[in-house]
Design a protein around this motif. Structure first.
Motif, PDB file in Angstrom:
ATOM      1  N   ALA A  10      43.307  79.637  64.611  1.00  0.00           N
ATOM      2  CA  ALA A  10      42.937  81.051  64.644  1.00  0.00           C
ATOM      3  C   ALA A  10      44.134  81.977  64.457  1.00  0.00           C
ATOM      4  N   HIS A  11      45.329  81.552  64.951  1.00  0.00           N
ATOM      5  CA  HIS A  11      46.421  82.514  65.056  1.00  0.00           C
ATOM      6  C   HIS A  11      47.768  82.080  64.488  1.00  0.00           C
ATOM      7  N   VAL A  12      48.016  80.794  64.281  1.00  0.00           N
ATOM      8  CA  VAL A  12      49.335  80.334  63.834  1.00  0.00           C
ATOM      9  C   VAL A  12      49.355  80.240  62.308  1.00  0.00           C
ATOM     10  N   PHE A  13      50.363  80.837  61.712  1.00  0.00           N
ATOM     11  CA  PHE A  13      50.559  80.804  60.263  1.00  0.00           C
ATOM     12  C   PHE A  13      51.634  79.775  59.966  1.00  0.00           C
ATOM     13  N   HIS A  14      51.285  78.670  59.299  1.00  0.00           N
ATOM     14  CA  HIS A  14      52.170  77.524  59.132  1.00  0.00           C
ATOM     15  C   HIS A  14      53.037  77.628  57.872  1.00  0.00           C
ATOM     16  N   SER A  15      54.205  76.998  57.949  1.00  0.00           N
ATOM     17  CA  SER A  15      55.162  76.989  56.839  1.00  0.00           C
ATOM     18  C   SER A  15      54.627  76.208  55.651  1.00  0.00           C
ATOM     19  N   TRP A  16      54.974  76.676  54.437  1.00  0.00           N
ATOM     20  CA  TRP A  16      54.768  75.936  53.191  1.00  0.00           C
ATOM     21  C   TRP A  16      53.329  75.442  53.019  1.00  0.00           C
ATOM     22  N   SER A  17      52.343  76.162  53.536  1.00  0.00           N
ATOM     23  CA  SER A  17      50.982  75.626  53.563  1.00  0.00           C
ATOM     24  C   SER A  17      49.951  76.642  53.089  1.00  0.00           C
ATOM     25  N   ALA A  18      48.909  76.130  52.428  1.00  0.00           N
ATOM     26  CA  ALA A  18      47.683  76.900  52.240  1.00  0.00           C
ATOM     27  C   ALA A  18      46.919  76.791  53.553  1.00  0.00           C
ATOM     28  N   GLN A  19      46.752  77.894  54.252  1.00  0.00           N
ATOM     29  CA  GLN A  19      46.403  77.868  55.666  1.00  0.00           C
ATOM     30  C   GLN A  19      45.061  77.205  55.973  1.00  0.00           C
ATOM     31  N   THR A  20      44.071  77.342  55.104  1.00  0.00           N
ATOM     32  CA  THR A  20      42.758  76.762  55.402  1.00  0.00           C
ATOM     33  C   THR A  20      42.641  75.297  55.023  1.00  0.00           C
ATOM     34  N   LEU A  21      43.684  74.758  54.374  1.00  0.00           N
ATOM     35  CA  LEU A  21      43.604  73.378  53.885  1.00  0.00           C
ATOM     36  C   LEU A  21      44.330  72.375  54.774  1.00  0.00           C
TER      37      LEU A  21
END
Length: 442
Positions: A10-21
Motif C-alpha cells: 500500500a505504501h512502500v515504493f521499491h527501487s528499480w521496480s514496476a510497483q504492481t509487478l
C-alpha cells in the motif's frame, strides 16, 4: 496475507521496480548466513543482501556496539569531532594502500562516488570522467551517469562530461583476444586511444570498480590495473577505485586492489565497511589530493557524514574481521571450497559457460551454447525472454536459497563468514536447479 505485506504494497515504493509487478518476500529475522520469513521458513543467503553483509547477519559484537553507542550518543553533526568516527577513520586508512591517509564519510556508495569525482575535478581543474560500460556506480546524478549498465539509460543527460569505454572481459572479449594476457594488453590500448580521442588535458578521472560487481564479477587480467595506474600518471588523471562492493574482505583482501599492489588516488567504499548494519560510505583520499583542500574549502558535505551509530558499527566490524580472521577465511573458502565447487558444477552442467571470482565474490556466466557462448537470455531480457533466469530464481527459493541473478549470470556472493558446510549446502541446491536449466543448453 500479512499486515506487513499489505502495508508494504500500500505504501512502500521499491527501487528499480514496476510497483504492481513485484511480490517482496517479508523477512522477519536473520543470523549468520541465513534469513527467515514471517512463516519461519529459513533461507541460505547467497546474496549477502545487496552484497554487503560481509560479516554475516546479526554479528553480536556489531549489534552490541550499536546498542552501546545509542545509549551514549546517538548522533552528532559532522563539524564536531567524535571518538568512534575518528577511530573508524584510523582503522580504514590503516588498511588502505600507503599514502591514503584521510577519509571523507558519506551515507553510502553512490554519494562516495559523487564526492570522489568532485574532488578529482577540483584537484585537476578538468571536467571529463571516463568509466566502463560494464559497471555500476550508484543512483545519484553523476554516479548513475557513470554507470554503464541499462539502468543508466532512462537517466541519461542528468549529468555531463561522463564518457564510457570497454574494460577487459576475456570470456566475451570486445577486442577479439585469445587469452587473459592479450585481453589486458588490448584493453589498455583501447583505453589509451579513448584518452587520446577525448583529450588528455580534459580528463579529470578514470573511475573503475576494481572488480566490476553487478556487471559480472569481472576479475581484471593481472597487468590491467597497473597499466591504468601508469596511464593516469602519464596524463595527470586521477585514478578512482570504486571498492564499494569489492572491499572489506569480499575479494579475500581488505581492498581488492591489494591483489595487484596498485595504489589509486581515491578509493570509494561502503557496504562491507560495517556490513550495512547502519548506512555508511566514504572516500579514502591520497595525501596529494587532500593537500588541495588544506586551505581551500571542499564544497561538499552531508548531514549524517560519519554518523556515530554507523561509525561504531564500522569500528566493531573491522575489529571483528581482524580478530576473527574473516578476511583470510574469505580468501580460503573461495579458493578451497567455492571455486572448486562451482567448477565441478560447470563440469557437469552445460548451461554454465564460465566460472570466475575471488574470495566470496563469484559469478557463473550462463549460456545456451558453450561453443558460441550465446547467453542463456538476451542482453537486458524481460518478460518471456527472461524465463530461464526467472525459473532459476523461483527454483532456488523453493529449495531454501536466495540467489543473486543479473541478466544471464548468477552471482555467488555469500557472507565472508560462510562455513564450508553452508557453501556445500548451497552448491547442492544449485546442482538440482541447474539440472533443470540444462534443458535450455545445447
Amino acid at each position: 496475507m500479512s499486515r506487513t505485506y499489505e502495508l508494504d504494497r500500500a505504501h512502500v515504493f521499491h527501487s528499480w521496480s514496476a510497483q504492481t509487478l513485484i511480490k517482496p518476500m517479508v523477512i522477519d529475522g536473520a543470523k549468520g548466513s541465513y534469513v527467515w520469513d514471517e512463516e519461519g521458513t529459513r533461507y541460505l543467503d547467497f546474496t549477502s543482501q545487496l552484497v554487503f553483509t560481509n560479516i554475516g547477519h546479526q554479528h553480536p559484537k556489531v549489534v552490541a556496539a550499536i546498542q552501546e553507542q545509542a545509549a551514549r550518543l546517538c548522533t552528532v553533526a559532522p563539524a564536531f569531532a567524535n571518538d568512534v568516527r575518528s577511530e573508524a577513520a584510523r582503522l580504514i586508512v590503516e588498511r588502505a594502500p600507503e599514502g591514503l591517509n584521510k577519509v571523507f564519510f558519506t551515507n553510502g556508495g553512490a554519494d562516495a562516488n559523487e564526492n570522489a569525482v568532485r574532488m578529482a575535478r577540483l584537484h585537476t581543474g578538468r571536467r571529463k570522467v571516463l568509466t566502463t560500460y560494464r559497471s555500476y556506480h550508484g543512483n545519484t546524478a553523476t554516479a548513475i551517469q557513470m554507470t554503464g549498465d541499462p539502468r543508466r539509460w532512462p537517466n541519461d543527460g542528468i549529468a555531463t562530461d561522463v564518457h564510457h569505454f570497454f574494460g577487459p572481459y576475456a570470456y566475451r572479449s570486445p577486442f577479439w583476444s585469445s587469452s587473459e594476457e592479450e585481453e589486458g594488453v588490448r584493453a589498455l590500448e583501447h583505453l589509451e586511444a579513448t584518452i587520446q580521442l577525448e583529450g588528455p588535458s580534459t580528463i579529470a578521472a578514470i573511475v573503475l570498480e576494481t572488480i566490476p560487481g553487478t556487471a559480472g564479477i569481472l576479475v581484471p587480467p593481472g597487468s590491467y590495473l597497473a597499466g591504468v595506474r601508469e596511464l593516469c600518471d602519464r596524463y595527470g588523471i586521477v585514478f578512482i577505485a570504486d571498492e564499494v562492493m569489492a572491499g572489506f574482505g569480499r575479494a579475500g583482501e581488505w581492498f581488492a586492489v591489494d591483489h595487484w599492489g596498485v595504489t589509486p588516488d581515491l578509493i570509494t567504499f561502503a557496504k562491507g565497511v560495517n556490513s550495512g548494519y547502519v548506512p555508511m560510505g566514504g572516500v579514502i583520499i591520497s595525501d596529494e589530493i587532500a593537500a588541495t583542500f588544506a586551505e581551500r574549502p571542499f564544497p561538499g558535505g552531508l548531514t549524517y557524514s560519519g554518523h556515530p551509530l554507523a561509525a561504531a558499527a564500522a569500528v566493531a566490524t573491522i575489529n571483528a574481521m581482524a580478530d576473527e580472521g574473516i578476511v583470510s577465511h574469505a580468501a580460503a573458502v573461495g579458493e578451497d571450497v567455492i571455486g572448486p565447487g562451482l567448477r565441478e558444477l560447470a563440469s557437469r552442467h552445460p548451461v554454465i559457460g564460465e566460472v570466475r571470482g575471488l574470495g566470496v565474490f563469484w559469478a557463473l556466466d550462463l549460456v545456451r551454447d558453450r561453443s558460441t557462448r550465446e547467453p542463456l537470455v538476451p542482453f537486458n531480457a524481460a518478460g518471456p525472454d527472461n524465463a530461464p533466469m526467472a525459473e532459476l530464481l523461483t527454483e532456488t527459493k523453493k529449495r531454501g536459497l536466495i540467489p543473486f541473478v543479473n541478466m544471464n549470470r548468477m552471482h555467488v556472493v555469500p557472507p565472508c563468514t560462510i562455513s564450508e558446510g553452508e557453501v556445500k549446502e548451497g552448491l547442492a541446491i544449485l546442482d538440482e536447479v541447474f539440472t533443470l536449466l540444462d534443458r535450455f543448453a545445447v
